[in-house]
Design an enzyme around this catalytic site. Structure first.
Site, PDB file in Angstrom:
ATOM      1  N   ALA A 161       0.838  -1.203   0.000  1.00  0.00           N
ATOM      2  CA  ALA A 161       0.000   0.000   0.000  1.00  0.00           C
ATOM      3  C   ALA A 161       0.872   1.252   0.000  1.00  0.00           C
ATOM      4  CB  ALA A 161      -0.927  -0.006   1.216  1.00  0.00           C
TER       5      ALA A 161
ATOM      6  N   THR B 229       3.205  -7.847   2.713  1.00  0.00           N
ATOM      7  CA  THR B 229       2.968  -8.014   1.275  1.00  0.00           C
ATOM      8  C   THR B 229       4.006  -8.964   0.690  1.00  0.00           C
ATOM      9  OG1 THR B 229       2.144  -5.749   1.203  1.00  0.00           O
ATOM     10  CG2 THR B 229       2.710  -6.759  -0.909  1.00  0.00           C
TER      11      THR B 229
ATOM     12  N   GLY C 282       1.406 -12.944  -2.793  1.00  0.00           N
ATOM     13  CA  GLY C 282       1.434 -11.889  -3.814  1.00  0.00           C
ATOM     14  C   GLY C 282       0.309 -12.013  -4.828  1.00  0.00           C
TER      15      GLY C 282
ATOM     16  N   ASP D 237       0.848  -0.303  14.560  1.00  0.00           N
ATOM     17  CA  ASP D 237       1.307   1.044  14.945  1.00  0.00           C
ATOM     18  C   ASP D 237       0.409   2.147  14.379  1.00  0.00           C
ATOM     19  OD1 ASP D 237       3.378  -0.673  15.509  1.00  0.00           O
ATOM     20  OD2 ASP D 237       4.945   0.542  14.580  1.00  0.00           O
TER      21      ASP D 237
ATOM     22  N   ARG E 269     -11.987 -18.774   3.888  1.00  0.00           N
ATOM     23  CA  ARG E 269     -10.964 -19.135   4.876  1.00  0.00           C
ATOM     24  C   ARG E 269     -11.536 -19.292   6.280  1.00  0.00           C
ATOM     25  NH1 ARG E 269      -6.123 -15.140   2.673  1.00  0.00           N
ATOM     26  NH2 ARG E 269      -5.654 -16.424   0.860  1.00  0.00           N
TER      27      ARG E 269
ATOM     28  N   HIS F 219      -4.776 -12.078   8.610  1.00  0.00           N
ATOM     29  CA  HIS F 219      -5.079 -10.721   8.122  1.00  0.00           C
ATOM     30  C   HIS F 219      -6.037 -10.074   9.110  1.00  0.00           C
ATOM     31  CE1 HIS F 219      -5.732  -7.838   4.713  1.00  0.00           C
ATOM     32  NE2 HIS F 219      -6.821  -7.588   5.423  1.00  0.00           N
TER      33      HIS F 219
ATOM     34  N   ALA G 133      -6.513  -9.005  -0.798  1.00  0.00           N
ATOM     35  CA  ALA G 133      -5.701  -8.041  -0.038  1.00  0.00           C
ATOM     36  C   ALA G 133      -4.784  -7.271  -0.980  1.00  0.00           C
ATOM     37  CB  ALA G 133      -4.858  -8.752   1.021  1.00  0.00           C
TER      38      ALA G 133
HETATM   39  P1  ADP Z   1       0.046  -3.419   3.439  1.00  0.00           P
HETATM   40  O1  ADP Z   1      -0.291  -4.754   2.867  1.00  0.00           O
HETATM   41  O2  ADP Z   1      -1.114  -2.701   3.952  1.00  0.00           O
HETATM   42  O3  ADP Z   1       0.932  -2.623   2.546  1.00  0.00           O
HETATM   43  P2  ADP Z   1       2.324  -4.483   4.857  1.00  0.00           P
HETATM   44  O4  ADP Z   1       2.349  -5.272   6.099  1.00  0.00           O
HETATM   45  O5  ADP Z   1       2.699  -5.163   3.605  1.00  0.00           O
HETATM   46  O6  ADP Z   1       0.908  -3.791   4.751  1.00  0.00           O
HETATM   47  O7  ADP Z   1       3.309  -3.252   4.985  1.00  0.00           O
HETATM   48  C1  ADP Z   1       3.265  -2.362   6.072  1.00  0.00           C
HETATM   49  C2  ADP Z   1       4.654  -1.814   6.269  1.00  0.00           C
HETATM   50  O8  ADP Z   1       4.632  -0.760   7.222  1.00  0.00           O
HETATM   51  C3  ADP Z   1       5.625  -2.857   6.823  1.00  0.00           C
HETATM   52  O9  ADP Z   1       6.765  -2.922   6.022  1.00  0.00           O
HETATM   53  C4  ADP Z   1       5.931  -2.346   8.224  1.00  0.00           C
HETATM   54  O10 ADP Z   1       7.234  -2.658   8.663  1.00  0.00           O
HETATM   55  C5  ADP Z   1       5.753  -0.859   8.057  1.00  0.00           C
HETATM   56  N1  ADP Z   1       5.462  -0.169   9.338  1.00  0.00           N
HETATM   57  C6  ADP Z   1       4.650  -0.599  10.332  1.00  0.00           C
HETATM   58  N2  ADP Z   1       4.639   0.269  11.342  1.00  0.00           N
HETATM   59  C7  ADP Z   1       5.450   1.286  10.988  1.00  0.00           C
HETATM   60  C8  ADP Z   1       5.857   2.478  11.616  1.00  0.00           C
HETATM   61  N3  ADP Z   1       5.426   2.795  12.838  1.00  0.00           N
HETATM   62  N4  ADP Z   1       6.705   3.301  10.960  1.00  0.00           N
HETATM   63  C9  ADP Z   1       7.193   2.965   9.723  1.00  0.00           C
HETATM   64  N5  ADP Z   1       6.852   1.833   9.089  1.00  0.00           N
HETATM   65  C10 ADP Z   1       5.989   1.015   9.693  1.00  0.00           C
END
Ligand code: ADP
Length: 651
Positions: free
Chosen positions: A169, A197, A202, A432, A488, A588, A632
């Site tokens: 994202a 991701t 993927g 976070d 699922r 998820h 997703a």
């Molecule tokens: P999405 O599928 O929604 O893109 P992902 O889990 O693939 O979600 O990616 C989310 C990314 O955000 C991860 O690489 C994670 O390490 C990063 N992330 C999570 N919390 C923080 C934060 N507080 N600051 C910076 N990066 C963050």
């Protein structure tokens, strides 16, 4: 190196001694009587630290054993080679590349693990430690040699758009914001881009009728399509009903033509997403996917793939797959997940003058006069960073599936969740962005619904990859218990009600993509020529197993399942057999920040919080109670792109 340092210290102290003697000696002083200088004893040779040579070891990795070798001189660790590994490409790179460099640079095993690749880091350190001991060194001493990390001075930067999180994202949002003329800083708390991701399959659902029409149909699919023709519009909310009408027309036309090839339509994707997501919480409240989100995701999915091809040069496979719970064969995937979802996008971002800051964790949003204007961050080395965003902040921090206590705390769907349940997630998926968003006044949606991945490996919880058409699921007693092509949550509930641990049984070599579980691993993967042999390996009754397999194969032949209503069969279950031990694991989190279809984050009154956007797993409500497998990736790239564009425009 130590020996060299020690030698240097000896030489320096001799020099200092000489200098102080020179400084003290006054010119008028009478010359001391000449003494015969004591015979100089050469400094003692330090014993060698290592027996020079190359030593090899194997340590357990995150996914599979890591084989590495270390070459030593008498004094130093000279090189570290990772010979073989199956760690996640991209995410584990810092542990496999940078970490060995740091070990060599500092000649220490007290180096910090790499953010986001902790397990791989620990294993690499353990492997090097083993080689140190093999070479006659003292790994304990090297581990105790801590490398002090000093935080730098505070960094303050201003840009148009800050994107928080470097998963799918965030990458899509950053590319789209750059494309729309904004300067962007993307921050990622880990040492590598990727997030969940990258550890996912993927698979990206995008209805592609033309491509589907080139692929052979599977037994049972017509029956499923006919069931939509019987569906009454009243089963759907009003805004979905026109979609059902169009779907019925398209199905009717298809059934009149060549049904040996497959059917698909955006409308089928929409209707399947609705029914898969409509769920009832334990307290009886019902949650449904909202039409405007589902329609946006399904109808823009293929177009978003085209956008990625054109903008950054991503490539997609020219065939389709059906990950578990996808309910249809419509997942298109990248040719190479790391390159096509990350490397090419990162290059586009930086080639266009924007920036990616790794090991930079967003801590709290900066809100001024009700507008989100930036974010306070901390780098892994402790350096504070303040990023000011003139147009907007896009939260793309992913979900909280790596945070089991949080999943359990919010759960309103699963009757019980074992606190020791495993997860398919990276451990840094801790939610976070949800915490930061709440502090900035955001509303949450759908938080009680977390998806369990039914096919998690029983020993690690990792995603086992695979579909439902070519498999039968059996209990530990060898009995089939569920429709393998179902959603699922349906399969996971079936597993929980039937002993949790179950086996996926199939004919070896029938996974179209990706091939999964082809080598025997006596903990979780069993291969056998006969059902007797398999029953023996699984500890179940051979007669029961034979009877169940025979019955199942009868359903495959008929294209109809009397027992559980399965509607897609590609292969019978025949010799050689492979069985994989599976247990549902957290996958998820469907809840998160409440957004509108422009991806603006809403407050409790339903009003957008100015300057605040969100996309991907950090958002809530799109999939409602249960997400379709493969949706997703569609969600994160479609809405990531929208978020970047809107943030760039400050809309
Ligand atoms: P999405 O599928 O929604 O893109 P992902 O889990 O693939 O979600 O990616 C989310 C990314 O955000 C991860 O690489 C994670 O390490 C990063 N992330 C999570 N919390 C923080 C934060 N507080 N600051 C910076 N990066 C963050």
């Amino acid at each position: 190196m130590y020996r060299h340092l020690k030698k240097m210290a000896v030489i320096c102290s001799i020099l200092l001694l000489v200098m102080s003697v020179v400084a003290c000696s006054g010119p008028t002083e009478p010359e001391p009587p000449e003494e015969t200088p004591p015979e100089e004893t050469p400094p003692e040779e330090e014993p060698a630290l290592y027996t020079p040579g190359t030593y090899q070891t194997e340590v357990p990795g995150h996914n599979a054993p890591i084989k590495l070798s270390v070459t030593f001189s008498e004094d130093e660790i000279v090189s570290i080679d990772i010979i073989e590994h199956r760690e996640t490409e991209g995410l584990a790179d810092p542990a496999l590349k940078e970490l060995p460099e740091r070990i060599i640079q500092h000649q220490s095993l007290g180096v910090d693990t790499m953010a986001g690749a902790t397990i791989s880091s620990v294993m690499v350190i353990n492997g090097v430690a083993d080689c140190v001991d093999q070479a006659g060194g003292n790994s304990g001493e090297l581990r105790a040699k801590a490398i002090a990390v000093q935080p730098g001075a505070k960094i303050v930067k201003t840009t148009d758009v800050v994107v928080v999180g470097g998963g799918g994202a965030g990458m899509a949002a950053a590319v789209s914001a750059v494309e729309n003329g904004a300067s962007v800083i993307l921050i990622e708390k880990n040492a590598a881009l990727g997030g969940n991701t990258l550890v996912s399959g993927g698979a990206w659902n995008a209805a592609n009728p033309e491509l589907s029409a080139t692929l052979d149909a599977a037994a049972g699919l017509d029956e499923k399509l006919r069931s939509y023709l019987q569906m009454d519009a009243s089963e759907l909310p009003e805004d979905y009903r026109p979609t059902l009408s169009v779907l019925k027309e398209k199905i009717t036309t298809y059934l009149e033509g060549d049904t040996s090839k497959r059917f698909d339509a955006v409308e089928l994707h929409i209707i399947q997403t609705y029914f898969a997501g409509k769920r009832e919480a334990l307290d009886g409240t019902v949650i449904e996917p909202k039409f405007e989100f589902v329609e946006a995701m399904c109808s823009q999915s293929l177009d978003t793939q085209e956008w990625m091809k054109e903008t950054v040069g991503s490539s997609f496979r020219d065939t389709l797959s059906e990950p578990i719970g996808s309910l249809w064969l419509r997942s298109n995937g990248p040719v190479n997940k790391l390159d096509d979802y990350f490397v090419k996008l990162a290059k586009y971002i930086t080639d266009n003058g924007s920036e990616i800051m790794l090991e930079t964790k967003g801590e709290s949003l900066i809100v001024e006069n009700g507008r989100v204007v930036g974010i306070n961050c901390t780098m892994t080395d402790g350096t504070p960073v303040e990023l000011r965003a003139e147009k907007g902040v896009v939260m793309a921090t992913g979900g909280f599936g790596g945070n089991t206590p949080m999943v359990i705390e919010y759960n309103t769907y699963w009757p019980t969740l074992d606190p020791n349940i495993l997860t398919t997630n990276v451990k840094t998926a801790t939610g976070d962005g949800i915490v930061m968003g709440l502090d900035a006044g955001a509303a949450l949606e759908g938080m009680g619904f977390a998806q369990m991945m039914p096919i998690g490996y029983a020993d690690t919880g990792f995603l086992a990859f695979g579909g439902g058409s070519n498999v039968m699921y059996i209990t530990q007693e060898g009995r089939r218990f569920v429709n393998e092509y179902a959603e699922r949550d349906v399969i996971s509930i079936g597993a929980f009600e039937n002993g949790t641990l179950f086996y996926e049984l199939k004919t070896l070599g029938t996974d179209p993509f990706p091939p999964s579980g082809t080598t025997e691993d006596t903990n979780v993967i069993f291969i056998a020529e006969t059902l007797e042999e398999m029953a023996d390996k699984l500890g179940c009754d051979a007669d029961v197993l034979k009877e169940e397999v025979e019955r199942y194969n009868g359903f495959v032949e008929a294209g109809h399942d009397d027992d559980f209503g399965k509607t897609s069969f590609t292969f019978k279950v025949e010799s050689p057999y492979v069985a994989r031990a599976m247990k549902p694991s957290i996958h998820h989190t469907m809840g998160g920040l409440k957004i509108d279809t422009s991806t603006r984050v809403l407050n409790e009154s339903g009003q957008p919080i100015p300057g605040f956007y969100a996309a991907g797993e950090v958002t809530g409500g799109i999939h409602a109670g249960n997400r379709v497998g493969g949706n997703a990736i569609a969600d994160i790239f479609v809405f990531g792109r929208i978020a970047g564009e809107n943030a760039a425009k400050g809309e």
